[in-house]
Structures are given as structure tokens and as C-alpha cells.
Design a protein around this motif. Structure first.
Motif, PDB file in Angstrom:
ATOM      1  N   ASP A  19      10.159  13.888   3.770  1.00 35.93           N
ATOM      2  CA  ASP A  19      11.417  13.899   3.940  1.00 35.93           C
ATOM      3  C   ASP A  19      11.876  13.799   2.638  1.00 35.93           C
ATOM      4  OD1 ASP A  19      11.947  14.568   6.295  1.00 35.93           O
ATOM      5  OD2 ASP A  19      12.402  12.468   7.647  1.00 35.93           O
ATOM      6  N   THR A  20      11.132  12.939   2.393  1.00 38.17           N
ATOM      7  CA  THR A  20      11.109  12.092   0.342  1.00 38.17           C
ATOM      8  C   THR A  20      10.862  13.075  -0.016  1.00 38.17           C
ATOM      9  OG1 THR A  20       8.928  10.602   1.063  1.00 38.17           O
ATOM     10  CG2 THR A  20       9.464  10.692  -0.672  1.00 38.17           C
ATOM     11  N   LEU A  21      10.413  14.456  -0.301  1.00 38.59           N
ATOM     12  CA  LEU A  21      10.691  15.358  -1.478  1.00 38.59           C
ATOM     13  C   LEU A  21      11.715  15.977  -0.820  1.00 38.59           C
ATOM     14  CD1 LEU A  21       7.257  16.976   0.261  1.00 38.59           C
ATOM     15  CD2 LEU A  21       7.384  16.006  -2.357  1.00 38.59           C
ATOM     16  N   ASP A  22      13.012  15.286   0.440  1.00 38.61           N
ATOM     17  CA  ASP A  22      14.098  15.817   0.411  1.00 38.61           C
ATOM     18  C   ASP A  22      15.347  15.242  -0.221  1.00 38.61           C
ATOM     19  OD1 ASP A  22      13.598  18.689   0.881  1.00 38.61           O
ATOM     20  OD2 ASP A  22      13.897  17.783   2.884  1.00 38.61           O
TER      21      ASP A  22
ATOM     22  N   ALA B 261       0.960  -0.798   0.141  1.00 44.08           N
ATOM     23  CA  ALA B 261       0.156   0.103  -0.158  1.00 44.08           C
ATOM     24  C   ALA B 261       0.932   1.068  -0.467  1.00 44.08           C
ATOM     25  CB  ALA B 261      -0.701   0.050   1.262  1.00 44.08           C
ATOM     26  N   VAL B 262       0.646   2.336  -0.607  1.00 46.40           N
ATOM     27  CA  VAL B 262       1.358   4.034  -1.320  1.00 46.40           C
ATOM     28  C   VAL B 262       0.736   4.327   0.360  1.00 46.40           C
ATOM     29  CG1 VAL B 262       2.326   5.004  -2.864  1.00 46.40           C
ATOM     30  CG2 VAL B 262       2.590   2.727  -2.752  1.00 46.40           C
ATOM     31  N   LEU B 263       1.179   5.250   0.608  1.00 46.05           N
ATOM     32  CA  LEU B 263       0.322   6.209   1.377  1.00 46.05           C
ATOM     33  C   LEU B 263       1.202   7.188   2.030  1.00 46.05           C
ATOM     34  CD1 LEU B 263      -0.211   3.205   5.021  1.00 46.05           C
ATOM     35  CD2 LEU B 263      -1.202   3.440   2.800  1.00 46.05           C
ATOM     36  N   PRO B 264       0.128   8.392   1.365  1.00 46.77           N
ATOM     37  CA  PRO B 264       0.779   9.702   1.872  1.00 46.77           C
ATOM     38  C   PRO B 264       0.968   9.586   3.317  1.00 46.77           C
ATOM     39  CG  PRO B 264      -0.630   9.626   0.228  1.00 46.77           C
ATOM     40  CD  PRO B 264      -0.899   8.518   0.137  1.00 46.77           C
ATOM     41  N   LEU B 265       1.540  10.140   4.016  1.00 43.71           N
ATOM     42  CA  LEU B 265       1.663  10.459   5.707  1.00 43.71           C
ATOM     43  C   LEU B 265       0.494  11.758   4.951  1.00 43.71           C
ATOM     44  CD1 LEU B 265       3.277  10.120   7.864  1.00 43.71           C
ATOM     45  CD2 LEU B 265       4.300  12.737   7.807  1.00 43.71           C
ATOM     46  N   SER B 266       0.064  12.093   4.686  1.00 45.19           N
ATOM     47  CA  SER B 266      -1.131  13.168   4.567  1.00 45.19           C
ATOM     48  C   SER B 266      -1.929  13.562   3.169  1.00 45.19           C
ATOM     49  CB  SER B 266      -0.775  14.504   5.411  1.00 45.19           C
ATOM     50  OG  SER B 266       0.012  15.478   5.025  1.00 45.19           O
ATOM     51  N   ARG B 267      -2.958  13.853   3.303  1.00 44.57           N
ATOM     52  CA  ARG B 267      -3.292  14.580   1.980  1.00 44.57           C
ATOM     53  C   ARG B 267      -2.765  16.081   1.941  1.00 44.57           C
ATOM     54  NH1 ARG B 267      -9.211  13.501   1.296  1.00 44.57           N
ATOM     55  NH2 ARG B 267      -8.880  11.481   1.144  1.00 44.57           N
ATOM     56  N   ASN B 268      -2.285  15.965   0.222  1.00 46.80           N
ATOM     57  CA  ASN B 268      -1.580  17.276   0.475  1.00 46.80           C
ATOM     58  C   ASN B 268      -0.802  17.156  -0.537  1.00 46.80           C
ATOM     59  OD1 ASN B 268       1.666  18.161   0.401  1.00 46.80           O
ATOM     60  ND2 ASN B 268       1.438  18.789   2.141  1.00 46.80           N
TER      61      ASN B 268
ATOM     62  N   VAL C 207      11.685   6.547   1.038  1.00 44.79           N
ATOM     63  CA  VAL C 207      10.492   5.736   1.690  1.00 44.79           C
ATOM     64  C   VAL C 207      10.373   5.368   2.709  1.00 44.79           C
ATOM     65  CG1 VAL C 207       8.720   6.838  -0.050  1.00 44.79           C
ATOM     66  CG2 VAL C 207       9.979   4.453  -0.248  1.00 44.79           C
ATOM     67  N   THR C 208       9.643   5.168   3.858  1.00 42.53           N
ATOM     68  CA  THR C 208       9.443   4.416   5.210  1.00 42.53           C
ATOM     69  C   THR C 208       8.641   3.448   4.918  1.00 42.53           C
ATOM     70  OG1 THR C 208       9.978   5.737   6.027  1.00 42.53           O
ATOM     71  CG2 THR C 208       9.046   4.396   7.036  1.00 42.53           C
ATOM     72  N   VAL C 209       9.184   1.999   5.021  1.00 41.21           N
ATOM     73  CA  VAL C 209       8.650   0.805   3.994  1.00 41.21           C
ATOM     74  C   VAL C 209       8.263   0.204   5.830  1.00 41.21           C
ATOM     75  CG1 VAL C 209       8.696  -1.276   3.135  1.00 41.21           C
ATOM     76  CG2 VAL C 209       9.756  -0.152   2.087  1.00 41.21           C
TER      77      VAL C 209
END
Ligand code: ATP
Length: 458
Positions: free
Chosen positions: A423-426, A367-374, A430-432
Motif C-alpha cells: 500500500d505504501t507504493l500507492d 527498525a524499518v522493515l519492508p513487508l517482504s524482500r521485494n 507506512v505502518t508504525v
């Protein structure tokens, strides 16, 4: 206990594994439909069976025969005459049962069969004793009519097993596949039986899927091959994660064998239905040369094998491992269902439900989950999900708290959650999070395909 089945039934409905059939019309008794997750899991299961039994072996090939065969097939196979179950009815509450099932349940409970047969038994529904009618044989064949007339000349049967489509094609496969015994022909597909007492969720339905393989061997080598296939089939379940403490062999007593069988052994699973602990998962039968001989005689086409080297002609013996897709799926779900604990957002331990399915069976692989809807995270995560979808069934979910989204994935057995955060943007990583250990690892985006690929076998 029995309530674990209820838990699985409600989870299946709530999450989209299995729905009651025709529910908007009040339901069709003991029939079930597979939902979005169920169909994925079912296809995974069938794929694993096909790989193990067919494509990974040089001595087995597959076919896909018709559901409706020539009616003569079922006469020759003995099904028209003998494919029936003993039906009894309680004279107090009018509930119907299979007499053999009632006696088996008694024997399981008391360790011995009832001395006076049905007269000793209490009705499971109303509790009255000795109220059963003399059992009558009831045909398990579902029939239909083909064409515009509805008379005995147009009657046709829906197959109650896939095996006969294999026997009728034996000669053609022998000629065209260039295989010779010992070799097998496998088939998966729907079968139909007019069960007297369907029930226990997807364990016993009137329409169901089977996975069967007929392995043709030289007479005299049949006993060894039966043992071989018994071992193979046991290992298939355990290799896919089924726990051996929930499995056992049941040897059919000689006097109760089917008309074609020399020996049948079933793998049973501890389903824990109310009333009986164990249920048949699959049968491994020695069908002897019964079917090929019966079809040779009835059709006039001699279905023997001519061993040119040895200058011998013989009719092969057949070893048949016959499994049910629904039963296997139910057993894997029951076996994988665990309740443990996980920390919530505040670090406090809370109950969590986790379906510890083997990765190969899990309906959703990650499942791919953005930390928040952004506005930044969501598109990035969507892009990643689209990429991973080229290889696997992937879910994207950006609704609600991250902890709750993890729980949802745990509950359906998703092996990995991949979280896209700020952090992904920098760092382009990603965190698995792994389902069973809940361990988290930082993985760079250019490594993520390889990371998952190495862990998601099959
Ligand atoms: P049972 O004694 O439970 O009726 P069986 O011995 O008649 O089963 P087989 O004829 O050996 O069953 O069929 C092979 C497999 O097909 C079974 O082990 C089971 O997994 C599956 N199967 C048979 N009947 C049904 C059914 N009505 N619903 C779901 N699966 C079934």
C-alpha cells in the motif's frame, strides 16, 4: 530469580549487548566487551547522566582528567595506605573471598551479623564451616610502571575512582569557570580496581566506567545538599523508568564509613544475584573537606575558597554522587526485561520477550522493515531508513517473516517498527508499530520524521 541474570547474560551475548572478553582465547575472567547494541545503550546512558548532571544545570561543569595521575595524588588521598579489602581464603577448597562480603551475605540471610565472625560461616563453594583464614588486607590499586625502568621510582597507579582528578583540578576550574560554591565538577570515565572477587557479569569488574560528580558547598550546608543529591539521583533512575519496588536506600553504618566520609547512602537495586538479593547501584557520600585539605597539605597549593563578599576563607565540603555505568546498565536491562504474549501470524497468542527500555536508553530507536524482500519495497524502505538515520540509530531488516522481525526488535527494546508494504507504493504511508502496546498506526511518509521526533525524547 537468579536465572533472570542468566537470561540477560545470554541475551546480551546473542544479540550483541555484551560479549565475554577475549573469548577466542578462552576468555579473560570477569571482563566483558560491549557489542554494537551495548555500546549504543551505554552511550545513551552516559549522555542522559551528563545532561541531567551537567548541561541542564548552571551550577555544574565537566572535566575529563587523565587515568594515570601523579602517584603522590594517591598517597595524599589515602588510597595507597587504605584502599584495600580484607581477603580471606577457605583452607579446604582454596577459594578466595572478601571477608566483608561473606559477613554481609550472612547478615542479609539471617537478619543479624555472625556472632563469631568468619568462624560461623560456611564456605559458599565447598560448604565447609569455619575454614576461613584470618583476613589480610589486599590493596585494590592496580599499578603499572611508566618509562623504561621497572623500579619503585617508576610505579604509577591506574585510578580507582575519577574523583581525585576532580579534586586536583579544583583550583583551576574555580579560576577558569567563574563558578563559586555551591557548584559541582563532573567526570565520566574508566576506573580500575584489583577486585578480589570480580563477578556477577558487569556488576563487578576490574576495569569499569564511573560517572561521578563532586559538589562543593559551604561547611554547614553539607547535610542539606547531601539530601538534595540523594533525591536527585533517585529521581534520575525512576525518571528513566526504573521501578521503585526494585530500589532501596542503604545507609552505611557510622563505624563502617570510608576514611573520608561523614555519611554515605547507597541506592541499591534488587539484582537478585544468587546469594544476595540487593546490590549497590550508586553511592552518595559526604566526603567533607577531607580530600581538598589532604591535597592542600601534601601539594603545598592551598585549595580553599575565598568568598570575597563575606570576606571569608574556607575549604568546601564535598557531596559526591558516584555511579557505575555497567551496574546502571545491568539494572536497567533487568528492570526492562518482560515476558508477555503477542499474537503470531495466525492470530494465536505466543510468548514474546520484550525489553521495555525507556526510549532514551534504547540502542535502536526504530527498525524499518519492508513487508517482504521485494524489488519495489526494499529500495523504498532502504531510502526511508537512510533518511531516519540522520536523526536516530535505525536498523533495516528484510530477512524472514515480519512477525519474527518484530520479535527481534522487541527483544532488544526498539520502540518503533516502521513497516513498508505494498500500500505504501500507492498511499505513501507506512505502518508504525509501538513496542509495548503493539498498536499499529498508519503514518504518511512526509509525517514520519515528526511522528517519531515527537515520541522519541532525548
Ligand atoms: P562495592 O562495595 O560494591 O565494592 P564501592 O562502595 O567500593 O562498591 P564506590 O567506591 O562507592 O563503590 O564506587 C562508586 C560506584 O562505582 C559504585 O556504586 C558502582 O556503581 C561503581 N563500581 C565500583 N566498583 C566497581 C566495580 N568493580 N565494577 C563495576 N562498577 C563498580
Amino acid at each position: 530469580a537468579a536465572d533472570k541474570i542468566d537470561t540477560i547474560v545470554s541475551l546480551s551475548k546473542r544479540r550483541g549487548f555484551v560479549y565475554p572478553c577475549s573469548e577466542i582465547y578462552g576468555g579473560q575472567k570477569a571482563a566483558w566487551d560491549y557489542g554494537p547494541l551495548g555500546v549504543e545503550m551505554k552511550e545513551n546512558l552516559k549522555r542522559q547522566w551528563w545532561r541531567y548532571m551537567v548541561t541542564s544545570r548552571e551550577d555544574v561543569v565537566g572535566i575529563d582528567s587523565s587515568v594515570i595521575l601523579a602517584p603522590d595524588v594517591w598517597v595524599a588521598s589515602g588510597h595507597v595506605a587504605t584502599f584495600s579489602d580484607p581477603l580471606t581464603e577457605c583452607t579446604s577448597c582454596h577459594k578466595r573471598y572478601r571477608a566483608d562480603h561473606l559477613e554481609e551475605a550472612y547478615e542479609e540471610k539471617h537478619g543479624k551479623p555472625p556472632v563469631n565472625g568468619l568462624a560461623d560461616l560456611n564456605c559458599p563453594n565447598c560448604g565447609n564451616k569455619g575454614t576461613f583464614t584470618e583476613p589480610k588486607q589486599f590493596s585494590g590499586l592496580l599499578s603499572t610502571h611508566l618509562g623504561p625502568t621497572q623500579d619503585s621510582g617508576s610505579v604509577a597507579y591506574l585510578r580507582p575512582e575519577t574523583a581525585q582528578g576532580i579534586f586536583t583540578n579544583f583550583g583551576q576550574v574555580l579560576q577558569t569557570s567563574r563558578k563559586k560554591p555551591p557548584f559541582g565538577i563532573a567526570q565520566m570515565g574508566k576506573s580500575f580496581r584489583n577486585e578480589i572477587t570480580p563477578g556477577n557479569f558487569i556488576f563487578r569488574t576490574r576495569e569499569f566506567e564511573q560517572m561521578e560528580m563532586e559538589f562543593f558547598v559551604k561547611p554547614g550546608e553539607d547535610e542539606e545538599w547531601q539530601q538534595y543529591w540523594m533525591d536527585q539521583r533517585w529521581n534520575w533512575y525512576t525518571d528513566l523508568g526504573m521501578r521503585e519496588e526494585n530500589m532501596r536506600w542503604f545507609e552505611h553504618p557510622k563505624e563502617k564509613l570510608s576514611h573520608y566520609s561523614k555519611r554515605t547512602a547507597d541506592i541499591e537495586y534488587r539484582f537478585r544475584f544468587g546469594g544476595s538479593e540487593w546490590g549497590e547501584l550508586e553511592g552518595v557520600a559526604n566526603r567533607t573537606d577531607y580530600d581538598l585539605k589532604a591535597h592542600s597539605e601534601a601539594s603545598g597549593t592551598d585549595l580553599h575558597y575565598h568568598d570575597q563578599e563575606a570576606q571569608e576563607r574556607w575549604t568546601p565540603y564535598v557531596i559526591e554522587p558516584a555511579a557505575g555505568v555497567g551496574r546502571a546498565m545491568l539494572a536497567f536491562l533487568l528492570d526492562a526485561y518482560v515476558e508477555d504474549e503477542a499474537p503470531n501470524a495466525k492470530g494465536v497468542m505466543e510468548k514474546r520477550t520484550v525489553m521495555r527500555l525507556d526510549h532514551r536508553l534504547a540502542p535502536v530507536k526504530a527498525a524499518v522493515l519492508p513487508l517482504s524482500r521485494n524489488a519495489q519495497l526494499s529500495p523504498k524502505a532502504k531510502g526511508l531508513a537512510a533518511d531516519l538515520r540522520k536523526n536516530w540509530n535505525i536498523e533495516f531488516d528484510d530477512a524472514g517473516a515480519i512477525g519474527r522481525r518484530y520479535r527481534r526488535q522487541d527483544e532488544i527494546g526498539t520502540p518503533f517498527c516502521v513497516t513498508v508494504d505494498f500500500d505504501t507504493l500507492d498511499d505513501n504511508a507506512v505502518t508504525v508499530r509501538e513496542r509495548d502496546t503493539m498498536k499499529q498506526e498508519r503514518v504518511s511518509l512526509d509525517q514520519i520524521q515528526a511522528y517519531l521526533g515527537a515520541r522519541l525524547l532525548g
